[in-house]
Design an enzyme around this catalytic site. Structure first.
Site, PDB file in Angstrom:
ATOM      1  N   HIS A  84     -57.100  14.355 153.276  1.00 36.71           N
ATOM      2  CA  HIS A  84     -57.485  12.963 152.730  1.00 36.71           C
ATOM      3  C   HIS A  84     -57.302  12.966 151.315  1.00 36.71           C
ATOM      4  O   HIS A  84     -57.113  14.013 150.849  1.00 36.71           O
ATOM      5  CB  HIS A  84     -59.235  12.250 152.421  1.00 36.71           C
ATOM      6  CG  HIS A  84     -59.573  11.139 152.680  1.00 36.71           C
ATOM      7  ND1 HIS A  84     -60.182  10.549 151.290  1.00 36.71           N
ATOM      8  CD2 HIS A  84     -59.569   9.551 153.725  1.00 36.71           C
ATOM      9  CE1 HIS A  84     -59.464   9.082 151.518  1.00 36.71           C
ATOM     10  NE2 HIS A  84     -59.827   8.445 152.452  1.00 36.71           N
ATOM     11  N   GLU A 156     -51.755   6.774 154.934  1.00 39.74           N
ATOM     12  CA  GLU A 156     -53.320   5.740 154.207  1.00 39.74           C
ATOM     13  C   GLU A 156     -52.510   5.869 152.509  1.00 39.74           C
ATOM     14  O   GLU A 156     -52.951   6.991 151.565  1.00 39.74           O
ATOM     15  CB  GLU A 156     -54.596   6.566 153.704  1.00 39.74           C
ATOM     16  CG  GLU A 156     -54.830   6.749 155.306  1.00 39.74           C
ATOM     17  CD  GLU A 156     -56.377   7.076 154.833  1.00 39.74           C
ATOM     18  OE1 GLU A 156     -57.142   6.084 155.356  1.00 39.74           O
ATOM     19  OE2 GLU A 156     -57.210   7.682 153.795  1.00 39.74           O
TER      20      GLU A 156
END
Ligand SMILES: O=C[C@H](O)COP(=O)(O)O
Length: 241
Positions: A84, A156
């Site tokens: 992430h 993302e």
């Protein structure tokens, strides 16, 4: 890093068994490691699966404070988010460690949700496609086509995470298409088509359908807007087969 133990288990009890289109959409809740065991038990045999938000790449050893893939697999946790942007930015994760973690997850039968995405500066200087391509090539390095097809990619854009500034569906689709193209180049079109590619970054019930309507976006990785059971189920309902 949201919710306390009781709230996290309660969340699962409120959504398990209620996913509207569970036969068509896979729904996963990725949670802090401390809650995983009890959440997984609360979700057992239901339409909700549980995932970790990170793990270490080694099976065991002197890595104080880390969680091993073996420990996740032993608990029966099926998914794990890898790389992430917050892990990359704040905890020094690199494409190389992401690659090691993706391999370790697959070796233990865990499905990695591998994140990629550009910063605002990279978007503004027009290097989104190159940045994401490099993250994909390095993150998938050394994986067989069979293993590559099992990976979920979450695109993302860093500037869109938790900011309320979502990418347009068109831009997100274009970059997810670039991810697919990179995978087709690294493997073949068939393998690239099997990889599920998600968009993440300020997705909410009001905008999820615009993303799901796009060719290269197979699902969504949702943060803030998924924390309440009703909103979570609404998001799941818009999920793509
Ligand atoms: O962890 C979740 C994703 O990074 C997206 O977060 P967000 O939906 O709050 O922008």
């Amino acid at each position: 890093m949201n919710k306390l133990h009781g709230e996290a288990v309660d969340f699962i009890e409120q959504v398990a068994g209620k996913v509207p289109n569970a036969e068509e959409v896979e729904t996963v809740v990725c949670a802090p490691a401390l809650f995983l065991k009890d959440m997984n038990e609360a979700a057992a045999s239901s339409d909700v699966k549980i995932g970790a938000q990170n793990m270490h790449q080694e099976d065991s050893g002197a890595f104080t404070g880390e969680i091993s893939p073996a420990a996740l697999a032993d608990l029966g946790i099926p998914y794990v988010i890898i790389g992430h942007s917050e892990r990359r930015e704040m905890f020094n994760e690199t494409d190389e460690t992401v690659n090691q973690k993706v391999k370790a997850a697959l070796n233990h039968g865990l499905t990695p949700i591998m994140c990629c995405g550009e910063s605002l500066e990279q978007k503004e200087n027009g290097s989104t496609e190159a940045v994401v391509r490099e993250q994909i090539e390095k993150g998938f390095a050394g994986l067989s086509a069979e293993d590559a097809a099992k990976v979920v990619v979450a695109y993302e854009p860093i500037w869109a995470i938790g900011t309320g500034k979502s990418s347009t569906a068109e831009d997100a689709d274009e970059t997810c298409g670039s991810v697919r193209k990179a995978l087709a180049g690294q493997y073949d079109q068939d393998t690239a088509d099997k990889v599920r590619i998600q968009y993440g970054g300020s997705v909410k019930p009001e905008n999820i359908e615009t993303y799901m309507a796009k060719e290269h976006i197979d699902g969504a990785l949702v943060g803030g807007a998924s924390l309440k059971p009703d909103a979570f189920l609404e998001l799941a309902e818009a999920g793509k087969q």
